[in-house]
Design a protein around this motif. Structure first.
Motif, PDB file in Angstrom:
ATOM      1  N   PRO A   1      47.772  30.715  41.762  1.00  0.00           N
ATOM      2  CA  PRO A   1      48.246  30.646  40.372  1.00  0.00           C
ATOM      3  C   PRO A   1      47.633  31.775  39.559  1.00  0.00           C
ATOM      4  O   PRO A   1      46.719  32.469  40.030  1.00  0.00           O
ATOM      5  CB  PRO A   1      47.737  29.284  39.901  1.00  0.00           C
ATOM      6  CG  PRO A   1      46.559  28.987  40.762  1.00  0.00           C
ATOM      7  CD  PRO A   1      46.855  29.617  42.097  1.00  0.00           C
ATOM      8  N   PRO A   2      48.105  32.011  38.324  1.00  0.00           N
ATOM      9  CA  PRO A   2      47.551  33.085  37.495  1.00  0.00           C
ATOM     10  C   PRO A   2      46.035  32.963  37.322  1.00  0.00           C
ATOM     11  O   PRO A   2      45.480  31.860  37.279  1.00  0.00           O
ATOM     12  CB  PRO A   2      48.282  32.910  36.157  1.00  0.00           C
ATOM     13  CG  PRO A   2      49.572  32.264  36.533  1.00  0.00           C
ATOM     14  CD  PRO A   2      49.242  31.338  37.667  1.00  0.00           C
ATOM     15  N   SER A   3      45.385  34.085  37.247  1.00  0.00           N
ATOM     16  CA  SER A   3      43.939  34.188  36.994  1.00  0.00           C
ATOM     17  C   SER A   3      43.083  33.493  38.054  1.00  0.00           C
ATOM     18  O   SER A   3      41.992  33.002  37.761  1.00  0.00           O
ATOM     19  CB  SER A   3      43.596  33.633  35.600  1.00  0.00           C
ATOM     20  OG  SER A   3      44.252  34.371  34.596  1.00  0.00           O
ATOM     21  N   SER A   4      43.555  33.480  39.285  1.00  0.00           N
ATOM     22  CA  SER A   4      42.758  32.911  40.377  1.00  0.00           C
ATOM     23  C   SER A   4      41.680  33.905  40.813  1.00  0.00           C
ATOM     24  O   SER A   4      41.916  35.113  40.856  1.00  0.00           O
ATOM     25  CB  SER A   4      43.639  32.583  41.582  1.00  0.00           C
ATOM     26  OG  SER A   4      44.565  31.566  41.287  1.00  0.00           O
TER      27      SER A   4
ATOM     28  N   THR B   1      42.444  42.183  38.535  1.00  0.00           N
ATOM     29  CA  THR B   1      41.657  42.618  37.386  1.00  0.00           C
ATOM     30  C   THR B   1      40.189  42.286  37.630  1.00  0.00           C
ATOM     31  O   THR B   1      39.874  41.167  38.043  1.00  0.00           O
ATOM     32  CB  THR B   1      42.114  41.901  36.101  1.00  0.00           C
ATOM     33  OG1 THR B   1      43.517  42.109  35.923  1.00  0.00           O
ATOM     34  CG2 THR B   1      41.359  42.418  34.885  1.00  0.00           C
ATOM     35  N   PRO B   2      39.275  43.248  37.401  1.00  0.00           N
ATOM     36  CA  PRO B   2      37.852  42.929  37.512  1.00  0.00           C
ATOM     37  C   PRO B   2      37.410  42.043  36.359  1.00  0.00           C
ATOM     38  O   PRO B   2      37.847  42.222  35.216  1.00  0.00           O
ATOM     39  CB  PRO B   2      37.170  44.298  37.461  1.00  0.00           C
ATOM     40  CG  PRO B   2      38.145  45.192  36.767  1.00  0.00           C
ATOM     41  CD  PRO B   2      39.503  44.674  37.107  1.00  0.00           C
ATOM     42  N   VAL B   3      36.569  41.069  36.666  1.00  0.00           N
ATOM     43  CA  VAL B   3      36.041  40.178  35.624  1.00  0.00           C
ATOM     44  C   VAL B   3      34.911  40.882  34.897  1.00  0.00           C
ATOM     45  O   VAL B   3      33.990  41.401  35.543  1.00  0.00           O
ATOM     46  CB  VAL B   3      35.534  38.863  36.247  1.00  0.00           C
ATOM     47  CG1 VAL B   3      34.927  37.965  35.176  1.00  0.00           C
ATOM     48  CG2 VAL B   3      36.674  38.141  36.969  1.00  0.00           C
TER      49      VAL B   3
ATOM     50  N   SER C   1      43.409  37.378  40.071  1.00  0.00           N
ATOM     51  CA  SER C   1      44.822  37.716  40.178  1.00  0.00           C
ATOM     52  C   SER C   1      45.424  37.908  38.780  1.00  0.00           C
ATOM     53  O   SER C   1      44.774  37.611  37.774  1.00  0.00           O
ATOM     54  CB  SER C   1      45.558  36.609  40.931  1.00  0.00           C
ATOM     55  OG  SER C   1      45.463  35.376  40.220  1.00  0.00           O
ATOM     56  N   PRO C   2      46.662  38.415  38.676  1.00  0.00           N
ATOM     57  CA  PRO C   2      47.272  38.648  37.360  1.00  0.00           C
ATOM     58  C   PRO C   2      47.242  37.409  36.474  1.00  0.00           C
ATOM     59  O   PRO C   2      47.423  36.279  36.949  1.00  0.00           O
ATOM     60  CB  PRO C   2      48.704  39.047  37.697  1.00  0.00           C
ATOM     61  CG  PRO C   2      48.610  39.636  39.063  1.00  0.00           C
ATOM     62  CD  PRO C   2      47.544  38.846  39.773  1.00  0.00           C
ATOM     63  N   ALA C   3      47.012  37.618  35.181  1.00  0.00           N
ATOM     64  CA  ALA C   3      46.873  36.493  34.245  1.00  0.00           C
ATOM     65  C   ALA C   3      48.205  35.844  33.900  1.00  0.00           C
ATOM     66  O   ALA C   3      48.235  34.693  33.453  1.00  0.00           O
ATOM     67  CB  ALA C   3      46.180  36.978  32.967  1.00  0.00           C
TER      68      ALA C   3
END
Length: 439
Positions: A25-28, A214-216, A239-241
């Motif tokens: 899912p998004p932002s995993s 995306t790097p956190v 992963s992509p937001a």
């Protein structure tokens, strides 16, 4: 987290890349790289000690470590600390334009060296600047090696073999320049030493607009403080937001909104593939053409001096997209001053109307000045169009036998794309001027 949600694989359709192991899912959270596995100025400092503060930048130190521990042929790297990771890095950068320039300085004329003569002038100028940066770093590393009487049984690029050691360092430097990513290590966000090499991430391909991880941000970035730990807490990637990623899909990294000129010089590729006959948008640096226009006049030295004092000398571009096409404000500003000075006596008071425009006190200098600089811009576009058409003829498909091996046809098409981009941008900007568009 049970483990990484991605796999590093080589596939016929995509080459090396990162692929999602299971739907996310998004932002995993995709994977985490522990701080000790990262290669940066903090983790390497103890391996390359000095009596005082290290004189090397992050780029120089990481490149030094790679250079010393470069694998021989198909063997693994001898480095006991980062050997497994170094062994996954590219073994050569034959297709990168910096390699061509370094080899040409050694008198080598094979590989991609002949392609240097086909580069657009702005691309060649950018390559020379990259080479200057490389040479400055190499000089600093050589001084460090000499000052510290560096001896290593693994280091076979001896300083007395100037050409061999330079080419060896170029391999290391290009790994750093093409693969390092921003990583907060210093109190200042802008510190150039805020970068690291990162295992796993190296397998990610670039995309300007596809699914990308995306790097956190680290705690230091979130709270804008110096990192609590000297090497941070590791690197986390999500992963992509705004989109789910399906099992088996490739996940990319985006290098940022760079023009093709920058991508070609820094990374050795362009965004548009040879399968696309036309470039839909782009940017062209017109430094060489505008410099000639200004400096060929007796007023040229004065105009250059004023533009330098006001911060408007250079970085003159034309660009187009699906929505618009136009010259940059910096280019318009330079051309306005050029024509104001050409048509008046050369003294500081004569350029006050130009100063009023850049200060926002008035929109234009005069109707005549607007006509003059736009006419010059048409001439600039015509120059770009003519030389792009000529260069594309030189690089036409029936010359492909010259570049039939390995990566050469692909790189030749990258250069064609650069020329097509110049042709398109100049053509569209010229059309806008003739149509009477406002800039």
């Amino acid at each position: 987290m049970d483990g990484p949600k991605i796999d590093a694989e080589s596939r016929i359709s995509a080459g090396n890349g990162l692929f999602v192991r299971t739907s996310c899912p998004p932002s995993s959270l995709l994977f985490v790289v522990p701080p000790q596995a990262l290669m940066n100025i903090k983790t390497l400092k103890s391996l390359h000690p000095t009596s005082g503060p290290t004189p090397l930048t992050a780029t120089q130190m990481i490149s030094l470590h790679l250079c010393i521990n470069r694998p021989h042929g198909s063997e693994d790297s001898p480095d006991p600390h980062y050997g497994p990771y170094i062994s996954t890095l590219p073994r050569e950068f034959d297709s990168h334009p910096l390699t061509w320039l370094v080899r040409s300085k050694s008198g080598i004329e094979s590989g991609g060296v002949p392609l240097l003569g086909y580069l657009p002038p702005s691309v060649r100028a950018s390559l020379v600047k990259l080479h200057d940066r490389f040479c400055q770093d190499w000089a600093a590393v050589r001084a460090y090696l000499t000052a510290n009487s560096y001896v290593s049984s693994n280091y076979d690029a001896h300083l007395d073999d100037v050409d061999g050691s330079t080419r060896n360092y170029a391999w290391a430097w290009l790994n750093v320049n093409t693969r390092c990513i921003y990583y907060r290590l210093k109190p200042s966000k802008e510190d150039p030493d805020n970068l690291t090499l990162c295992p796993i991430l190296d397998f990610a391909n670039h995309t300007p607009n596809g699914l990308h991880m995306t790097p956190v941000p680290s705690e230091a970035d979130i709270w804008d403080t110096a990192p609590v730990k000297p090497i941070g807490k590791g690197f986390r990637f999500v992963s992509p937001a705004d989109e789910s990623v399906q099992e088996g899909e490739e996940i990319f990294l985006t290098y940022g909104a760079h023009p093709n000129r920058t991508l070609f010089i820094e990374y050795g590729f362009v965004n548009k593939s040879s399968a696309e006959p036309d470039v839909t948008d782009g940017e062209v640096d017109v430094q060489d053409v505008v410099e000639s226009l200004i400096l060929d006049q007796k007023s040229g030295a004065f105009v250059k001096s004023v533009l330098e004092d006001e911060g408007y000398w250079g970085d003159w571009t034309l660009y187009c997209s699906a929505e618009s096409a136009q010259p940059s404000w910096r280019l318009i500003t330079a051309l306005r001053l050029h024509h104001l000075v050409v048509n008046n006596n050369i003294h500081d008071n004569a350029i006050q109307p130009w100063r009023d425009v850049i200060a926002g006190k008035q929109e234009t200098i005069s109707v005549g000045n607007e006509i003059a600089w736009k006419q010059s811009l048409i001439t600039i576009c015509d120059t770009l169009i003519t030389r792009a058409q000529t260069s594309l003829r030189y690089l036409k498909s029936d010359d492909a036998e010259m570049y039939s091996d390995g990566w050469l046809p692909w790189m030749r098409e990258n250069i064609r794309t650069l020329w097509r981009e110049e042709l398109l941008v100049a053509t569209v900007v010229k059309q806008c001027i003739l149509r009477g568009d406002d800039f």
